[in-house]
Design an enzyme around this catalytic site. Sequence first.
Site, PDB file in Angstrom:
ATOM      1  N   PHE A 149       0.808  -1.220   0.000  1.00 33.86           N
ATOM      2  CA  PHE A 149       0.000   0.000   0.000  1.00 33.86           C
ATOM      3  C   PHE A 149       0.835   1.262   0.000  1.00 33.86           C
ATOM      4  O   PHE A 149       0.366   2.330  -0.407  1.00 33.86           O
ATOM      5  CB  PHE A 149      -0.942   0.015   1.213  1.00 33.86           C
ATOM      6  N   LYS A 173      -1.241  -7.732  -8.538  1.00 30.59           N
ATOM      7  CA  LYS A 173      -2.179  -7.686  -7.419  1.00 30.59           C
ATOM      8  C   LYS A 173      -1.737  -6.564  -6.491  1.00 30.59           C
ATOM      9  O   LYS A 173      -0.849  -6.718  -5.669  1.00 30.59           O
ATOM     10  CB  LYS A 173      -2.174  -9.031  -6.669  1.00 30.59           C
ATOM     11  N   GLU A 176      -5.259  -3.757  -1.533  1.00 29.75           N
ATOM     12  CA  GLU A 176      -6.684  -3.409  -1.532  1.00 29.75           C
ATOM     13  C   GLU A 176      -6.944  -2.088  -0.823  1.00 29.75           C
ATOM     14  O   GLU A 176      -8.045  -1.536  -0.931  1.00 29.75           O
ATOM     15  CB  GLU A 176      -7.494  -4.532  -0.879  1.00 29.75           C
ATOM     16  N   SER A 226       5.642  -6.725   4.338  1.00 26.43           N
ATOM     17  CA  SER A 226       6.245  -6.984   5.644  1.00 26.43           C
ATOM     18  C   SER A 226       7.021  -8.296   5.620  1.00 26.43           C
ATOM     19  O   SER A 226       6.777  -9.171   4.780  1.00 26.43           O
ATOM     20  CB  SER A 226       5.161  -7.050   6.720  1.00 26.43           C
ATOM     21  N   CYS A 281       9.562   1.508   3.512  1.00 21.59           N
ATOM     22  CA  CYS A 281      10.541   0.540   4.014  1.00 21.59           C
ATOM     23  C   CYS A 281      11.938   1.124   4.060  1.00 21.59           C
ATOM     24  O   CYS A 281      12.832   0.531   4.666  1.00 21.59           O
ATOM     25  CB  CYS A 281      10.520  -0.732   3.164  1.00 21.59           C
ATOM     26  N   GLU A 382       9.174  -3.339  13.384  1.00 21.53           N
ATOM     27  CA  GLU A 382       8.979  -2.374  12.302  1.00 21.53           C
ATOM     28  C   GLU A 382       7.632  -1.686  12.530  1.00 21.53           C
ATOM     29  O   GLU A 382       6.572  -2.284  12.337  1.00 21.53           O
ATOM     30  CB  GLU A 382       9.000  -3.056  10.936  1.00 21.53           C
TER      31      GLU A 382
END
Length: 497
Positions: A149, A173, A176, A226, A281, A382
């Site tokens: 995202f 993909k 969402e 992640s 990240c 994180e």
Amino acid sequence: MTRITHWINGKPWDGVASRTGEVYDPATGNVSGTVDFAAQSEVDAAVSAAAAAFPAWRDSSLAKRSNVLFKFRELLAARKGDLAAIVTAEHGKVLDDAGGEVQRALEAVEFACGIPHLLKGGFSENVSTKVDVYSIQQPLGVVAVISPFNFPAMVPLWFVPNAIACGNTVVLKPSEKDPSAANFIAELLAEAGLPDGVLNVLHGDKVAVDGLLEHKTVKAVSFVGSTPIARYVYETGTSHGKRVQALGGAKNHMVVLPDADLDLAADAAVSAGFGSAGERCMAISVVVAVDPVGDELVDKISSRMSGLHVGDGRRAGCEMGPLVTRAHRDRVESYVEAGVASGATLAVDGRGHPVDGAAGGFWLGPTLFDRVRTDMSIYTDEIFGPVLSVVRVPTYDAAMELVNSNQYGNGTAIFTNDGGAARRFQNEVEVGMVGVNVPIPVPVGYYSFGGWKDSLFGDTHAYGPHGIHFFTRSKVVTNRWLDPSHGGVNLGFPQNI
């Protein structure tokens, strides 16, 4: 409300979804649309469309592929403001930040435009009497890209241009949480002349992910997310015989030596810690202050944080936007509470930061902890939000031990005016990307992005030369031609397309 649906075989999918999800405007907290969640039947349809398009796209000339990418690059450059607005509306990052994301995505597209050069093989003449040997690189087939995202435009464009330039067909993909950027990219590629089925966009959740990981037609999977999910994607995909590159989480350290320019270091810590609300990240989440600079550095960082303009990314002057969802905001805020409970010094509390935006937005201001210990959750986990921790160490060696003992090895930075210290650091530190007086060392598009240790599963980094390697497999041909062959005379200019 807007309905975001799959893009399959060159057009929006016209079926009825059995499940849907809500898409939010993070700056207001309001639902802005719905997104269709794929069932296995939609996964099969997307993969089938990609498989049907593969033979013709594989056999298309390099000139045709590069022409499509050049046209796409021009369309993307002309419409980058539109794509940035989509990112801001669904992710929440401010428009300037979203524009920077699109600009970095353009670098990856531009690299892929050079595919005729990038796919050149090797040739050895007369290795034995009248025997020549050469190597060629060929596409894999249908490949899947599963993107996060936090960079809904940039991360898909790390992978998709290289994949299609190499002759593969793709099922993308996206997250969402902010799905619209992927559809926008698919529409621009179609406008640029990409044949139907070469890129398909599949929306959804774990059902879609597992469907791609287990589908026998999918040959490779690229993932960013992640670490726990990256490990799952790698293990599941490889167990089904797929090539997988899965980029995971990070805990990026910024080491500040006593000889550093502390104003430069403080500016960098704020920019790298709170840009995109810390949802990246490559964000700096730990500042390692080497004695005796801790007090002065914390003061300088704190003073800069107080002036940050937090608010709706569409409003002029806002520098940091909301977090992507209410649940994620609440999770990050729980770390602030945990840091206080564990005894860290809360130097700046972002929970009280003024906000230029609607009361219902998913807000959390920039937060700074000092005197953080390595056993605290704000250090070990994180957080993926606007929370910056300062760890104080006595020496350079202690700083190096701290960085190298961390489970993650994504990116790190050192701030110093000592060239010898910087050279030693870049040699000794166990991470994949290093910045020297550069806080977010994201490589340019013609190098490759990726970390070490628990930040990467697989042995291939993203985009750049590693991207070409990942999306192709090599073949070596040994041949012997005993008789010369002559063609007819043709005075026309060679046709490449």
